[in-house]
Design an enzyme around this catalytic site. Sequence first.
Site, PDB file in Angstrom:
ATOM      1  N   HIS A 359       0.969  -0.916  -0.019  1.00 20.09           N
ATOM      2  CA  HIS A 359      -0.072   0.015  -0.078  1.00 20.09           C
ATOM      3  C   HIS A 359       0.685   0.982   0.139  1.00 20.09           C
ATOM      4  O   HIS A 359       1.686   1.372   0.857  1.00 20.09           O
ATOM      5  CB  HIS A 359      -1.172   0.084   1.223  1.00 20.09           C
ATOM      6  CG  HIS A 359      -2.022   1.014   1.273  1.00 20.09           C
ATOM      7  ND1 HIS A 359      -3.114   1.048   0.266  1.00 20.09           N
ATOM      8  CD2 HIS A 359      -2.050   2.381   1.562  1.00 20.09           C
ATOM      9  CE1 HIS A 359      -3.947   2.029   0.354  1.00 20.09           C
ATOM     10  NE2 HIS A 359      -3.261   3.036   1.051  1.00 20.09           N
ATOM     11  N   ALA A 360       0.591   2.172  -0.921  1.00 20.66           N
ATOM     12  CA  ALA A 360       1.477   3.272  -1.257  1.00 20.66           C
ATOM     13  C   ALA A 360       1.584   4.193  -0.023  1.00 20.66           C
ATOM     14  O   ALA A 360       0.724   4.351   0.777  1.00 20.66           O
ATOM     15  CB  ALA A 360       1.083   4.119  -2.194  1.00 20.66           C
ATOM     16  N   HIS A 389      -0.125  12.088  -5.659  1.00 17.13           N
ATOM     17  CA  HIS A 389      -0.851  12.154  -4.441  1.00 17.13           C
ATOM     18  C   HIS A 389       0.397  11.918  -3.338  1.00 17.13           C
ATOM     19  O   HIS A 389       0.466  12.713  -2.404  1.00 17.13           O
ATOM     20  CB  HIS A 389      -1.600  10.946  -4.402  1.00 17.13           C
ATOM     21  CG  HIS A 389      -2.164  10.695  -2.707  1.00 17.13           C
ATOM     22  ND1 HIS A 389      -3.312  11.346  -2.429  1.00 17.13           N
ATOM     23  CD2 HIS A 389      -1.748  10.021  -1.647  1.00 17.13           C
ATOM     24  CE1 HIS A 389      -3.608  11.033  -1.127  1.00 17.13           C
ATOM     25  NE2 HIS A 389      -2.470  10.307  -0.817  1.00 17.13           N
ATOM     26  N   GLU A 390       1.215  10.749  -3.390  1.00 16.61           N
ATOM     27  CA  GLU A 390       2.181  10.582  -2.375  1.00 16.61           C
ATOM     28  C   GLU A 390       3.452  11.728  -2.593  1.00 16.61           C
ATOM     29  O   GLU A 390       3.774  11.830  -1.459  1.00 16.61           O
ATOM     30  CB  GLU A 390       2.986   9.196  -2.760  1.00 16.61           C
ATOM     31  CG  GLU A 390       2.133   8.132  -2.514  1.00 16.61           C
ATOM     32  CD  GLU A 390       1.298   7.758  -1.409  1.00 16.61           C
ATOM     33  OE1 GLU A 390       2.019   8.260  -0.371  1.00 16.61           O
ATOM     34  OE2 GLU A 390       0.414   7.518  -1.128  1.00 16.61           O
ATOM     35  N   HIS A 393       2.521  14.516  -0.193  1.00 16.33           N
ATOM     36  CA  HIS A 393       3.112  14.237   1.119  1.00 16.33           C
ATOM     37  C   HIS A 393       4.372  14.752   1.209  1.00 16.33           C
ATOM     38  O   HIS A 393       4.787  15.166   2.120  1.00 16.33           O
ATOM     39  CB  HIS A 393       2.768  12.667   1.600  1.00 16.33           C
ATOM     40  CG  HIS A 393       1.518  12.381   1.588  1.00 16.33           C
ATOM     41  ND1 HIS A 393       0.704  12.942   2.497  1.00 16.33           N
ATOM     42  CD2 HIS A 393       0.901  11.318   1.185  1.00 16.33           C
ATOM     43  CE1 HIS A 393      -0.585  12.158   2.359  1.00 16.33           C
ATOM     44  NE2 HIS A 393      -0.539  11.154   1.528  1.00 16.33           N
ATOM     45  N   GLU A 417      -3.386  14.924   2.848  1.00 15.45           N
ATOM     46  CA  GLU A 417      -3.931  13.979   1.699  1.00 15.45           C
ATOM     47  C   GLU A 417      -4.061  14.642   0.698  1.00 15.45           C
ATOM     48  O   GLU A 417      -4.270  14.173  -0.626  1.00 15.45           O
ATOM     49  CB  GLU A 417      -5.378  13.041   2.157  1.00 15.45           C
ATOM     50  CG  GLU A 417      -4.594  12.217   3.421  1.00 15.45           C
ATOM     51  CD  GLU A 417      -3.692  11.350   2.979  1.00 15.45           C
ATOM     52  OE1 GLU A 417      -3.329  10.822   1.959  1.00 15.45           O
ATOM     53  OE2 GLU A 417      -3.058  10.755   4.070  1.00 15.45           O
ATOM     54  N   HIS A 517      -6.545   0.528   5.656  1.00 12.25           N
ATOM     55  CA  HIS A 517      -6.543   1.329   6.770  1.00 12.25           C
ATOM     56  C   HIS A 517      -7.141   0.781   8.021  1.00 12.25           C
ATOM     57  O   HIS A 517      -6.825   1.386   9.116  1.00 12.25           O
ATOM     58  CB  HIS A 517      -7.207   2.594   6.280  1.00 12.25           C
ATOM     59  CG  HIS A 517      -6.548   3.437   5.112  1.00 12.25           C
ATOM     60  ND1 HIS A 517      -6.867   2.627   3.812  1.00 12.25           N
ATOM     61  CD2 HIS A 517      -5.841   4.505   4.926  1.00 12.25           C
ATOM     62  CE1 HIS A 517      -6.166   3.245   2.928  1.00 12.25           C
ATOM     63  NE2 HIS A 517      -5.447   4.591   3.596  1.00 12.25           N
ATOM     64  N   TYR A 527      -9.445  11.334   4.152  1.00 13.44           N
ATOM     65  CA  TYR A 527      -9.534  11.270   2.679  1.00 13.44           C
ATOM     66  C   TYR A 527     -10.862  11.800   2.177  1.00 13.44           C
ATOM     67  O   TYR A 527     -10.946  12.359   1.176  1.00 13.44           O
ATOM     68  CB  TYR A 527      -9.675   9.801   2.234  1.00 13.44           C
ATOM     69  CG  TYR A 527      -8.044   9.180   2.568  1.00 13.44           C
ATOM     70  CD1 TYR A 527      -6.933   9.304   1.852  1.00 13.44           C
ATOM     71  CD2 TYR A 527      -8.206   8.123   3.618  1.00 13.44           C
ATOM     72  CE1 TYR A 527      -5.859   8.964   2.303  1.00 13.44           C
ATOM     73  CE2 TYR A 527      -7.045   7.534   4.118  1.00 13.44           C
ATOM     74  CZ  TYR A 527      -5.870   7.919   3.550  1.00 13.44           C
ATOM     75  OH  TYR A 527      -4.450   7.411   3.757  1.00 13.44           O
TER      76      TYR A 527
HETATM   77  O1  X8Z Z   1      -4.309   5.205   1.118  1.00 15.23           O
HETATM   78  C1  X8Z Z   1      -4.319   6.249   0.279  1.00 15.23           C
HETATM   79  C2  X8Z Z   1      -3.004   6.581  -0.031  1.00 15.23           C
HETATM   80  C3  X8Z Z   1      -2.070   6.412   0.952  1.00 15.23           C
HETATM   81  S1  X8Z Z   1      -2.172   7.831   2.003  1.00 15.23           S
HETATM   82  C4  X8Z Z   1      -2.510   5.705  -1.333  1.00 15.23           C
HETATM   83  N1  X8Z Z   1      -5.502   6.396  -0.113  1.00 15.23           N
HETATM   84  C5  X8Z Z   1      -6.506   6.047   0.160  1.00 15.23           C
HETATM   85  C6  X8Z Z   1      -6.862   4.737  -0.109  1.00 15.23           C
HETATM   86  O2  X8Z Z   1      -6.242   3.972  -1.022  1.00 15.23           O
HETATM   87  O3  X8Z Z   1      -8.050   3.827   0.273  1.00 15.23           O
HETATM   88  C7  X8Z Z   1      -5.460   7.832  -1.145  1.00 15.23           C
HETATM   89  C8  X8Z Z   1      -7.051   7.791  -1.288  1.00 15.23           C
HETATM   90  C9  X8Z Z   1      -7.584   6.878  -0.346  1.00 15.23           C
HETATM   91 ZN    ZN Z   2      -2.063   9.823   1.226  1.00 20.09          ZN
END
Ligand code: X8Z
Ligand code: ZN
Length: 626
Positions: A359-360, A389-390, A393, A417, A517, A527
């Site tokens: 997960h990024a 997106h990354e 950050h 975010e 998450h 988010y």
């Molecule tokens: O978790 C993330 C990023 C890392 S902060 C890739 N996001 C959420 C997800 O993937 O569920 C970005 C948007 C929503």
């Molecule tokens: Zn993020």
Amino acid sequence: MRLSHTARRRAGAAALMLSLTLSFNVVSLAQTGGRRAPAAGRPTVAGANEFVKQAEQRLARLNLKVSRASWVQENFITEDTELLAAEANEELTAAVTELALAATRFDRLSLPHDTRRKLMLLKLALVAPAPSNPTEREELTKITASLASDYGKGKYCPEGEKGKCLTLSELEPIMAESRDPEELKRAWLGWHSISPPFKAKYARFVELSNKGAREMGFRDTGALWRSNYDMSPEEFAAEMERLWLQVKPLYDSLYTYTRWKLSEKYGRALVREDAPIPAHLLGNMWSQTWGNIYPVLKPERSDPGFDLTKILVGRKTTPQQMVRYGEGFFTSLGLDPLPQTFWERSLFTKPQDREVVCHASAWDVDAQRDVRLKMCIKINAEDFAVVHHELGHNYYQMAYAPQPNLYQNSANDGFHEAVGDAVALSVTPEYLKRIGLIERVPDESADTGLLLRLALDKVAFLPFGYLVDQWRWKVFSGEVKPTDYNRAWWELRTKYQGIAPPAPRSESDFDAGAKYHVPANTPYARYFLAAILQFQFHRALCREAGFTGPLNRCSIYGNKAAGAKLRQMLAMGQSRPWPEALKALTGEERMDATAIIDYFAPLKRWLDEQNARHARQTDAARTAAK
Ligand code: X8Z
Ligand code: ZN
């Protein structure tokens, strides 16, 4: 610093909170049976200032240790790295708990702004507050480390196919590209089979973390999370609801259109127009973004005529080049190039020889220049956006690095975010042409297609962004007990997203746990906020750049004035309440969905026309059949 604890080192990590006064969310320790601050003479202003100074030094040291241990754990998941990460976290959690409790002795003093604010941030620093009992604290930090590893190692091993197990990285492309409902259902059920073993651990984590939250004076961990926004937890919950109601009509229009098109594609037996949409047909494992099914939904006469995924693949783009595109955008705004160490230390490709958390995430390991990206990059349009997106950050982290330790964070966690996403809104056809990825900018007749494609990601996401923490808030408060975890999860999924599971579910499933998450204990309201804030940022940056046309055609690429404005806000870190940071960038002091609504207004008109026409046809057909 590790995300599930104090949260800043790794973005996507929980924000330290900034609220003007603590009186509304912290009740007295005596009431909660929490530990009392150690008696150390009469509290004085000078004592408080010195306390903060020492706390920041101590935290900086411990953060660094946690960052390094967590970085290794997530890049090399083994029993040993998991334990090392848990130990480092435990040490940090113990220190923050001790400091937060000790800080209460200064509560009644009239303190300088920064001291007061930092003491408050300290009390809200833990995403997973721990009991002060060392045995329980150790249990909690071990659970959080093991849940992170479990999710990272998650695999679906189909029965009868010996030895062939599928990772999320292999299942996601199926969800994105397959149009075979049976294959989609297998992939969906397969991934959701990884999480039932997490359920008992998660339930125990909730108990322990709540105990920690109560010792610190919060009602539960969810209340602590909601206290992170310069307002009372109740006010924050109301803000979320206000924003959701602002955008709901837009979601409803998109939803109705999507369900109708899916019904045409898959037949009325599978997709009924009077029932929730089956979750496996929306192009994403969690039905959270729907951009991947754009080809099924695209308007016949208004398609932009290019497919970024095909272009990137066709040009044999490497993961490193994907990141270079992102960096190029930020430097065009006048921000610095990424440091050499970023390129040396980041992970861009999923290794074949070991387990990693794919997960990024974006890290700032030493709170100075050692920023890194950890992401198993795929060459497609979706990851093109995720890279931006990354990097948002990482650029935030570099901008606030000169701030004192407790201010090294975003204004609120939604800001962290939103930055990269706001920048990615400037990835317009015009921009793609400028950097040589497409040859011709489609004319205005393609706008509906472009807007629809973007809405399938940004608008479809809104109810999901809202509901994940609705669920967790209820779990932490005890309103939803482990015996109801799954039922409550699907109630919310149906209520807000209008979707249903592809097969009957029960309490032996733990579907929330199949979303990163939840096992990683990263708050999710951020988010939802970001989905709204990024359009507010985009609108302001376009104004700064002197752009006057429709927002969907604005790109701030190369605009130094917009870049300077952005940078100025990023550099504030968390030193001021977030409305001040928002004002610095946008002139506005409230989070406001009118920007996203205006952006998609032409699309909404189009969707409503299509939906009305379809409803008339359905009625006519029904009447004729009578
Ligand atoms: O978790 C993330 C990023 C890392 S902060 C890739 N996001 C959420 C997800 O993937 O569920 C970005 C948007 C929503
Ligand atoms: Zn993020």
